[in-house]
Design a protein around this motif. Structure first.
Motif, PDB file in Angstrom:
ATOM      1  N   ALA A  94       0.826  -1.208   0.000  1.00  0.00           N
ATOM      2  CA  ALA A  94       0.000   0.000   0.000  1.00  0.00           C
ATOM      3  C   ALA A  94       0.862   1.261   0.000  1.00  0.00           C
ATOM      4  O   ALA A  94       0.521   2.261  -0.640  1.00  0.00           O
ATOM      5  CB  ALA A  94      -0.923  -0.004   1.212  1.00  0.00           C
ATOM      6  N   ASP A  95       1.984   1.215   0.714  1.00  0.00           N
ATOM      7  CA  ASP A  95       2.900   2.359   0.722  1.00  0.00           C
ATOM      8  C   ASP A  95       3.491   2.612  -0.657  1.00  0.00           C
ATOM      9  O   ASP A  95       3.694   3.747  -1.074  1.00  0.00           O
ATOM     10  CB  ASP A  95       4.044   2.115   1.715  1.00  0.00           C
ATOM     11  N   ARG A  96       3.768   1.539  -1.384  1.00  0.00           N
ATOM     12  CA  ARG A  96       4.447   1.653  -2.676  1.00  0.00           C
ATOM     13  C   ARG A  96       3.483   1.849  -3.840  1.00  0.00           C
ATOM     14  O   ARG A  96       3.837   2.410  -4.865  1.00  0.00           O
ATOM     15  CB  ARG A  96       5.309   0.413  -2.932  1.00  0.00           C
ATOM     16  N   GLY A  98      -0.029   2.835  -3.408  1.00  0.00           N
ATOM     17  CA  GLY A  98      -1.173   3.691  -3.081  1.00  0.00           C
ATOM     18  C   GLY A  98      -2.200   2.896  -2.279  1.00  0.00           C
ATOM     19  O   GLY A  98      -2.622   1.813  -2.711  1.00  0.00           O
ATOM     20  N   PRO A  99      -2.624   3.414  -1.113  1.00  0.00           N
ATOM     21  CA  PRO A  99      -3.462   2.624  -0.202  1.00  0.00           C
ATOM     22  C   PRO A  99      -4.895   2.410  -0.659  1.00  0.00           C
ATOM     23  O   PRO A  99      -5.493   1.368  -0.370  1.00  0.00           O
ATOM     24  CB  PRO A  99      -3.419   3.434   1.096  1.00  0.00           C
ATOM     25  N   ARG A 100      -5.482   3.375  -1.381  1.00  0.00           N
ATOM     26  CA  ARG A 100      -6.901   3.232  -1.718  1.00  0.00           C
ATOM     27  C   ARG A 100      -7.170   2.011  -2.586  1.00  0.00           C
ATOM     28  O   ARG A 100      -8.085   1.221  -2.303  1.00  0.00           O
ATOM     29  CB  ARG A 100      -7.407   4.486  -2.443  1.00  0.00           C
ATOM     30  N   ASP A 101      -6.388   1.836  -3.633  1.00  0.00           N
ATOM     31  CA  ASP A 101      -6.626   0.726  -4.551  1.00  0.00           C
ATOM     32  C   ASP A 101      -6.394  -0.619  -3.870  1.00  0.00           C
ATOM     33  O   ASP A 101      -7.119  -1.586  -4.120  1.00  0.00           O
ATOM     34  CB  ASP A 101      -5.728   0.855  -5.781  1.00  0.00           C
ATOM     35  N   ILE A 102      -5.380  -0.690  -3.007  1.00  0.00           N
ATOM     36  CA  ILE A 102      -5.114  -1.936  -2.286  1.00  0.00           C
ATOM     37  C   ILE A 102      -6.261  -2.241  -1.324  1.00  0.00           C
ATOM     38  O   ILE A 102      -6.713  -3.388  -1.203  1.00  0.00           O
ATOM     39  CB  ILE A 102      -3.783  -1.837  -1.511  1.00  0.00           C
ATOM     40  N   PHE A 103      -6.754  -1.209  -0.657  1.00  0.00           N
ATOM     41  CA  PHE A 103      -7.878  -1.395   0.268  1.00  0.00           C
ATOM     42  C   PHE A 103      -9.118  -1.884  -0.479  1.00  0.00           C
ATOM     43  O   PHE A 103      -9.828  -2.796  -0.032  1.00  0.00           O
ATOM     44  CB  PHE A 103      -8.157  -0.089   0.999  1.00  0.00           C
ATOM     45  N   LEU A 104      -9.393  -1.294  -1.629  1.00  0.00           N
ATOM     46  CA  LEU A 104     -10.533  -1.727  -2.438  1.00  0.00           C
ATOM     47  C   LEU A 104     -10.401  -3.201  -2.830  1.00  0.00           C
ATOM     48  O   LEU A 104     -11.381  -3.961  -2.794  1.00  0.00           O
ATOM     49  CB  LEU A 104     -10.649  -0.859  -3.685  1.00  0.00           C
ATOM     50  N   MET A 105      -9.195  -3.615  -3.173  1.00  0.00           N
ATOM     51  CA  MET A 105      -8.973  -5.004  -3.569  1.00  0.00           C
ATOM     52  C   MET A 105      -9.269  -5.957  -2.407  1.00  0.00           C
ATOM     53  O   MET A 105      -9.883  -7.011  -2.588  1.00  0.00           O
ATOM     54  CB  MET A 105      -7.528  -5.180  -4.048  1.00  0.00           C
ATOM     55  N   LEU A 217       4.203   8.086  -1.193  1.00  0.00           N
ATOM     56  CA  LEU A 217       5.158   9.099  -0.773  1.00  0.00           C
ATOM     57  C   LEU A 217       6.576   8.575  -0.997  1.00  0.00           C
ATOM     58  O   LEU A 217       6.848   7.379  -0.849  1.00  0.00           O
ATOM     59  CB  LEU A 217       4.960   9.433   0.713  1.00  0.00           C
ATOM     60  N   ALA A 218       7.469   9.465  -1.343  1.00  0.00           N
ATOM     61  CA  ALA A 218       8.859   9.075  -1.600  1.00  0.00           C
ATOM     62  C   ALA A 218       9.514   8.601  -0.311  1.00  0.00           C
ATOM     63  O   ALA A 218       9.281   9.145   0.769  1.00  0.00           O
ATOM     64  CB  ALA A 218       9.619  10.263  -2.181  1.00  0.00           C
ATOM     65  N   SER A 219      10.352   7.572  -0.424  1.00  0.00           N
ATOM     66  CA  SER A 219      11.078   7.035   0.723  1.00  0.00           C
ATOM     67  C   SER A 219      12.575   7.210   0.495  1.00  0.00           C
ATOM     68  O   SER A 219      13.040   7.295  -0.651  1.00  0.00           O
ATOM     69  CB  SER A 219      10.766   5.548   0.905  1.00  0.00           C
ATOM     70  N   PRO A 220      13.361   7.293   1.575  1.00  0.00           N
ATOM     71  CA  PRO A 220      14.814   7.436   1.424  1.00  0.00           C
ATOM     72  C   PRO A 220      15.406   6.281   0.613  1.00  0.00           C
ATOM     73  O   PRO A 220      15.000   5.129   0.774  1.00  0.00           O
ATOM     74  CB  PRO A 220      15.316   7.404   2.879  1.00  0.00           C
ATOM     75  N   ARG A 221      16.377   6.579  -0.239  1.00  0.00           N
ATOM     76  CA  ARG A 221      16.940   5.570  -1.127  1.00  0.00           C
ATOM     77  C   ARG A 221      17.697   4.483  -0.382  1.00  0.00           C
ATOM     78  O   ARG A 221      17.729   3.332  -0.792  1.00  0.00           O
ATOM     79  CB  ARG A 221      17.882   6.243  -2.132  1.00  0.00           C
ATOM     80  N   ASP A 222      18.350   4.858   0.736  1.00  0.00           N
ATOM     81  CA  ASP A 222      19.176   3.893   1.452  1.00  0.00           C
ATOM     82  C   ASP A 222      18.389   3.133   2.517  1.00  0.00           C
ATOM     83  O   ASP A 222      18.969   2.428   3.335  1.00  0.00           O
ATOM     84  CB  ASP A 222      20.360   4.612   2.107  1.00  0.00           C
ATOM     85  N   GLU A 223      17.076   3.278   2.501  1.00  0.00           N
ATOM     86  CA  GLU A 223      16.245   2.636   3.509  1.00  0.00           C
ATOM     87  C   GLU A 223      16.010   1.164   3.151  1.00  0.00           C
ATOM     88  O   GLU A 223      15.752   0.815   2.011  1.00  0.00           O
ATOM     89  CB  GLU A 223      14.894   3.364   3.606  1.00  0.00           C
ATOM     90  N   LEU A 356       4.617   7.661  15.773  1.00  0.00           N
ATOM     91  CA  LEU A 356       5.903   6.972  15.780  1.00  0.00           C
ATOM     92  C   LEU A 356       6.292   6.380  14.430  1.00  0.00           C
ATOM     93  O   LEU A 356       7.401   5.892  14.265  1.00  0.00           O
ATOM     94  CB  LEU A 356       5.889   5.857  16.831  1.00  0.00           C
ATOM     95  N   ALA A 357       5.366   6.383  13.479  1.00  0.00           N
ATOM     96  CA  ALA A 357       5.631   5.797  12.166  1.00  0.00           C
ATOM     97  C   ALA A 357       5.951   6.881  11.143  1.00  0.00           C
ATOM     98  O   ALA A 357       5.269   7.898  11.094  1.00  0.00           O
ATOM     99  CB  ALA A 357       4.417   4.985  11.704  1.00  0.00           C
ATOM    100  N   PRO A 358       6.976   6.692  10.295  1.00  0.00           N
ATOM    101  CA  PRO A 358       7.275   7.676   9.243  1.00  0.00           C
ATOM    102  C   PRO A 358       6.142   7.750   8.228  1.00  0.00           C
ATOM    103  O   PRO A 358       5.488   6.743   7.939  1.00  0.00           O
ATOM    104  CB  PRO A 358       8.563   7.145   8.604  1.00  0.00           C
ATOM    105  N   ALA A 359       5.913   8.930   7.687  1.00  0.00           N
ATOM    106  CA  ALA A 359       4.770   9.153   6.797  1.00  0.00           C
ATOM    107  C   ALA A 359       4.795   8.255   5.567  1.00  0.00           C
ATOM    108  O   ALA A 359       3.748   7.788   5.107  1.00  0.00           O
ATOM    109  CB  ALA A 359       4.729  10.622   6.374  1.00  0.00           C
ATOM    110  N   HIS A 360       5.991   7.975   5.033  1.00  0.00           N
ATOM    111  CA  HIS A 360       6.069   7.215   3.787  1.00  0.00           C
ATOM    112  C   HIS A 360       5.899   5.705   3.988  1.00  0.00           C
ATOM    113  O   HIS A 360       5.834   4.957   3.021  1.00  0.00           O
ATOM    114  CB  HIS A 360       7.416   7.476   3.102  1.00  0.00           C
TER     115      HIS A 360
END
Length: 428
Positions: A94-96, A98-105, A217-223, A356-360
């Motif tokens: 869902a993070d990668r 988009g959450p709406r479409d995954i939730f619908l599925m 949302l964009a996530s850090p590359r080295d994450e 406590l959770a990062p936005a992305h």
């Protein structure tokens, strides 16, 4: 005391509508934005069917599929365990994507798996249907988390509290529908309820499809990929919070058995206690959440909740051996105190879940959070049955002490988490 707005005779109908809408928003009875209202409506429809299903699925399996009690318990336990494994990977998806479409599925999968239960005529067919339903349900919860966070904006605690109140209201109506079906007690009635629950998933999806699509949302590359599982402070929070969420089963599981087996109180008191709890949550949860912003304040709320649980459970434990009227009075006081604790805990827990959770990575973190709550519901019946029902008064006190210890430990976990992230007590 604020009053509902009045309008003069020369006011237009649109002005009347806007005035009343503004008043409802100010009182916390109506959400401010359209997406928030749609998400709340979808949740209401979903929870309405789910609550009715959960109350009747054992009887459906016994009466319609003709399984044994042992098979029913084993099948539901297998489904619950299977449901725990999907939240984290689906939340990451869902993070990668988009959450709406995954939730619908996930809602569409639940509609199909629930409907397939009508065709189940064996133990393994029953297990497959309920396991897929639970799997999709936990996946949907992980995908829903980012939607709550992003549509909630700067008022996530208030929005989540509103959603909890809506869910409690839907559960009440769902329980009433389940009661009617159990009173009719025919195969046709049980099948109609199963079909109705399948339709609620489609109804929820029909509402959600109107929501705007949320881009990843964009996530850090080295994450790394599974950052939530590697986040030790967050995992510690989930463990402590999962223990605290056992409180939600105290009134629905331990109290009914305590009333019937250990007190002289009339059995109708169980329904009254649950009704009082529901009304308090529906009308007070939003108000309780006001001002609970940031890690320190949320941690203090959870700590207060632990003390309230000990006080409420101690009062309930004293009802054993008292006359019926005295037992009712004592336990109603305990129920009220326990419910106040649940209001504080829910407000603090839901603030920390997102804070406590990062936005992305809200989806992945929501999956970890959901696993903690899922394990709580797996463990709670056995633990509460042993302590509160079998051990009696000492067990109630011991369980209350566990809540106190967990609540007291929470601020220290928040301080640990604060060394690597921003959890300041200010509006964002």
């Amino acid at each position: 005391m604020s009053q509902a707005p009045t309008t003069s005779t020369n006011s237009t109908s649109g002005e009347i509508s806007d005035a009343h809408q503004s008043w409802l928003v100010q009182r916390g009875l109506l959400l401010e934005s359209g997406p928030q209202r749609k998400l709340a409506l979808a949740g209401f429809v979903n929870q309405l069917g789910t609550a009715a299903f959960l109350a009747t699925v054992p009887l459906y399996a016994l009466r319609v599929i003709h399984l044994s009690i042992g098979q029913v318990g084993l099948g539901l336990s297998i489904a619950a365990v299977v449901g725990l494994i999907a939240g984290i990977p689906v939340g990451h998806l869902a993070d990668r994507r988009g959450p709406r479409d995954i939730f619908l599925m996930t809602l569409l999968i639940q509609a199909l798996s629930m409907t397939s239960l009508l065709l189940a005529h064996s133990f393994w067919a029953f297990v497959l249907a309920v396991a897929v339903t639970d799997l999709a349900g936990s996946s949907g919860g992980a995908a829903r988390g980012p939607m709550i966070r992003r549509f909630g904006g700067d008022e996530v605690p208030k929005f989540r509290s509103y959603l909890r109140s809506v869910a409690m209201l839907a559960s009440t109506f769902g329980a009433m529908a389940a009661g009617a079906v159990m009173q009719i007690d025919t195969d046709t009635a049980y099948r109609a309820l199963i079909l109705g629950n399948g339709l609620t998933f489609l109804g929820s999806a029909a509402v959600l499809v109107k929501l705007p699509r949320l881009e990843p949302l964009a996530s850090p590359r080295d994450e790394g990929r599974w950052i939530a599982l590697k986040d030790k402070p967050y995992v510690a929070f989930v463990v402590l919070d999962g223990i605290m969420w056992i409180q939600s089963e105290v009134l629905s599981y331990a109290l009914p058995l305590w009333v019937v087996l250990h007190t002289e109180a009339p059995r109708w008191f169980v329904g009254l206690a649950i009704a009082v709890n529901t009304v308090m949550v529906v009308f007070l949860q939003i108000r309780t959440s006001r001002g609970i912003k940031g890690g320190t304040i949320a941690g203090q709320a959870v700590r207060r909740a632990g003390l309230a649980f000990l006080m409420g459970m101690s009062v309930i434990a004293t009802a054993s051996g008292l006359p019926g009227w005295a037992a009712v009075t004592i336990m109603m006081t305990g129920v009220a105190v326990h419910t106040v604790g649940s209001l504080w805990h829910a407000a603090g827990s839901l603030e920390l879940r997102f804070r406590l959770a990062p936005a992305h990575a809200q989806g992945q973190y929501s999956g970890v959070f959901g696993m903690g709550m899922g394990l709580c519901y797996v463990v709670a019946p056995s633990l509460l049955g042993l302590l509160c029902v079998t051990w009696g008064t000492p067990g109630w006190l011991l369980m209350g002490a566990v809540f106190v210890v967990s609540g007291v430990a929470m601020p220290y976990v928040i301080q640990w988490a604060g060394r690597s992230r921003e959890i300041a007590d200010s509006a964002e």
